[in-house]
Design a protein around this motif. Structure first.
Motif, short mmCIF file in Angstrom:
data_model
loop_
_atom_site.label_atom_id
_atom_site.label_comp_id
_atom_site.label_asym_id
_atom_site.label_seq_id
_atom_site.Cartn_x
_atom_site.Cartn_y
_atom_site.Cartn_z
N SER A 28 1.55 5.52 0.02
CA SER A 28 0.34 6.68 -0.01
C SER A 28 1.27 7.25 0.95
O SER A 28 2.87 7.12 1.05
CB SER A 28 0.15 6.85 2.15
OG SER A 28 -0.26 7.88 2.44
N ALA A 55 5.02 9.41 5.21
CA ALA A 55 4.64 8.40 4.39
C ALA A 55 5.53 8.80 3.38
O ALA A 55 5.21 6.83 2.60
CB ALA A 55 2.36 9.04 4.33
N GLN A 56 6.04 9.43 2.77
CA GLN A 56 6.42 9.07 1.47
C GLN A 56 7.66 7.88 1.56
O GLN A 56 8.09 7.85 0.84
CB GLN A 56 6.77 10.45 1.09
CG GLN A 56 7.76 11.11 0.20
CD GLN A 56 8.22 11.61 -0.46
OE1 GLN A 56 8.83 12.88 -0.05
NE2 GLN A 56 7.77 12.68 -1.61
N ARG A 88 0.96 -1.53 -0.22
CA ARG A 88 0.38 0.55 0.24
C ARG A 88 0.57 0.81 0.08
O ARG A 88 1.76 1.38 0.87
CB ARG A 88 -0.54 -0.13 1.03
CG ARG A 88 -1.79 -1.33 1.23
CD ARG A 88 -3.36 -0.90 2.48
NE ARG A 88 -2.30 -1.67 3.22
CZ ARG A 88 -3.53 -1.18 4.92
NH1 ARG A 88 -4.37 -0.78 5.21
NH2 ARG A 88 -2.31 -1.33 6.32
N ALA A 100 6.90 5.08 2.46
CA ALA A 100 6.28 3.93 0.99
C ALA A 100 7.24 3.50 0.13
O ALA A 100 7.58 2.47 -0.55
CB ALA A 100 5.17 5.64 0.18
N ASP A 106 0.37 11.07 2.16
CA ASP A 106 -0.26 12.00 2.42
C ASP A 106 0.69 13.01 3.81
O ASP A 106 -0.18 14.15 4.24
CB ASP A 106 -0.65 12.11 3.08
CG ASP A 106 -1.83 10.93 2.63
OD1 ASP A 106 -2.86 10.67 1.80
OD2 ASP A 106 -2.73 9.78 3.36
#
Length: 217
Positions: A24, A30-31, A22, A34, A26
């Motif tokens: 994201s 989160a970057q 997953r 990811a 945001d």
């Protein structure tokens, strides 16, 4: 994970896709998470492919060596039995033909199912995948080292530079593409070899005289 599945129908479990992580973006944290997930997904997919080919290599190598050994043993026996029985005053020519036919059958089985050629290709693919994975990891490490202490102690809330994101994504895409390319290429070679063997077997069967064919053929 590559979309191609090597050699469907083998007893060995097929190479399967790993669930895509997953993603994201945001927040800067989160970057970063990811990118870390994408990298782990790509590396684990490459390792899965390497493990698959190495396991398949072991099975095919064992089968190939067994058939080659049997072929040599039958061929030697097929030559020695008639000579031995002739020296003893008997006739073992019939058994000689049987043993030589068994030797030829072992070679034909190996050729039709491509055991010898397949396990050699498995080694090549596994080594190529390992080299690509190591190269990507080295480049990733070099990128981290170039960033220096400032990159290592960057605040979690600080977004990554666009250039850094692009470099990391390029490395991930490179690894995924390399895995897919190697798997698809090896699969295509196996399919072509199997099709050629099937056509050769069919042509040889069609060339047999009608009297030599099995009933109903």
């Amino acid at each position: 994970m590559p979309s191609a599945v090597p050699r469907q129908g083998r007893a060995l479990r097929d190479l399967e896709l790993r669930p895509f992580p997953r993603i994201s973006a945001d927040s800067p944290a989160a970057q970063r998470e990811a990118l870390a997930r994408l990298r782990a997904w790509a590396e684990q997919s490459a390792e899965d492919a390497m493990d698959w080919y190495l396991r398949d290599k072991r099975r095919k190598r064992l089968g190939s060596r067994l058939l080659q050994g049997l072929a040599i043993g039958f061929a030697v026996a097929g030559t020695a039995v008639p000579l031995g029985t002739a020296a003893a005053g008997g006739s073992g020519q019939g058994w000689g033909y049987v043993l030589l036919a068994a030797a030829a059958g072992c070679k034909a089985f190996d050729h039709f199912f491509g055991l010898s050629s397949t396990w050699m290709r498995d080694i090549g693919v596994a080594h190529a995948l390992r080299a690509e994975l190591n190269a990507v990891r080295l480049e990733w490490a070099a990128d981290v080292l170039r960033a220096g202490p400032a990159g290592a102690v960057a605040e979690p809330g600080q977004p990554l530079e666009p250039e850094e994101v692009e470099r990391q994504l390029a490395l991930i895409a490179r690894l995924v593409t390399a895995v897919r390319s190697h798997v698809e290429s090896e699969t295509a070679e196996w399919q072509a070899e199997f099709s050629a063997s099937t056509r050769q077997l069919h042509d040889q069967g069609g060339a047999l005289p009608a009297a030599e064919r099995t009933p109903g053929a």
